[in-house]
Design a protein around this motif. Structure first.
Motif, PDB file in Angstrom:
ATOM      1  N   LEU A 176       0.833  -1.212   0.000  1.00 57.68           N
ATOM      2  CA  LEU A 176       0.000   0.000   0.000  1.00 57.68           C
ATOM      3  C   LEU A 176       0.864   1.257   0.000  1.00 57.68           C
ATOM      4  N   ALA A 177       1.878   1.271   0.856  1.00 58.57           N
ATOM      5  CA  ALA A 177       2.773   2.434   0.914  1.00 58.57           C
ATOM      6  C   ALA A 177       3.446   2.651  -0.432  1.00 58.57           C
ATOM      7  N   LEU A 178       3.938   1.589  -1.002  1.00 58.28           N
ATOM      8  CA  LEU A 178       4.625   1.692  -2.286  1.00 58.28           C
ATOM      9  C   LEU A 178       3.675   2.166  -3.386  1.00 58.28           C
ATOM     10  N   THR A 179       2.467   1.661  -3.377  1.00 51.61           N
ATOM     11  CA  THR A 179       1.470   2.075  -4.370  1.00 51.61           C
ATOM     12  C   THR A 179       1.169   3.569  -4.244  1.00 51.61           C
ATOM     13  N   LEU A 180       1.039   4.046  -3.020  1.00 52.38           N
ATOM     14  CA  LEU A 180       0.757   5.465  -2.803  1.00 52.38           C
ATOM     15  C   LEU A 180       1.949   6.353  -3.151  1.00 52.38           C
ATOM     16  N   LEU A 181       3.150   5.828  -2.975  1.00 53.66           N
ATOM     17  CA  LEU A 181       4.353   6.629  -3.197  1.00 53.66           C
ATOM     18  C   LEU A 181       4.800   6.672  -4.658  1.00 53.66           C
ATOM     19  N   LEU A 182       4.410   5.689  -5.419  1.00 55.20           N
ATOM     20  CA  LEU A 182       4.852   5.659  -6.830  1.00 55.20           C
ATOM     21  C   LEU A 182       3.935   6.462  -7.731  1.00 55.20           C
TER      22      LEU A 182
END
Length: 182
Positions: A176-182
């Motif tokens: 989730l964090a990676l999805t939001l950050l990319l």
């Protein structure tokens, strides 16, 4: 020694599953993980009912924590991996599983060896920081440094405060964090 061996197995199999996710077609990965989960639940149920399964029972007895559901960690790891494969791209799922494998193992090993300052839920500051540092360093090889640090931080916080098994929560939070950050 028991917990150290357990964490080395966790790390090895976790990184192996992460690599499998990255290298193979999504449908193959889903099929293999579903089969593993199905067989794992059957074996866990049989062992918890008192059956001795050649090869499997001694391995689980040697690696499982006392009074735990047989194979619980492996089952939850597989379930967490399945969730990530279903809801995220395989590249993001790969990173989430790498984060789980490294963070969980290093946090536990460092916490057992160096942990002095208990901060939450019987977990140590030293273990949490070591797990974060190793995970962040590894993710920096895969992602831009800022994104790697934030993803590792989110995963480390989830590992620290989650009221449920971290094998379920950490990869999902990392994804989730990676999805939001990319």
């Amino acid at each position: 020694m028991h917990e150290s061996l357990r964490q080395i197995v966790h790390l090895t199999f976790g990184l192996g599953i992460a690599g499998f996710v990255l290298l193979f077609d999504r449908d193959i990965v889903l099929s293999v993980l579903m089969l593993a989960l199905f067989v794992g639940f059957i074996l866990s149920d049989a062992i918890s009912r008192g059956y001795t399964i050649p090869v499997v029972s001694p391995i689980i007895a040697g690696l499982e924590r006392r009074d735990a559901v047989p194979g619980k960690g492996a089952l939850f790891f597989t379930l967490g991996a399945l969730f990530c494969i279903v809801f995220f791209t395989k590249e993001i799922a790969f990173v989430g599983l790498v984060a789980l494998s490294l963070l969980d193992s290093v946090t536990t090993l460092a916490g057992l060896r160096f942990g002095r300052t208990r901060i939450y839920n019987h977990k140590s500051l030293e273990g949490t920081l070591a797990g974060f540092a190793v995970t962040a360093a590894a993710l920096c090889l895969l992602l831009p440094p800022g994104i790697a640090l934030m993803t590792a931080a989110a995963a480390a916080i989830a590992e620290l405060v989650s009221p449920v098994d971290d094998n379920l929560v950490v990869p999902v939070v990392a994804c989730l964090a990676l999805t939001l950050l990319l």
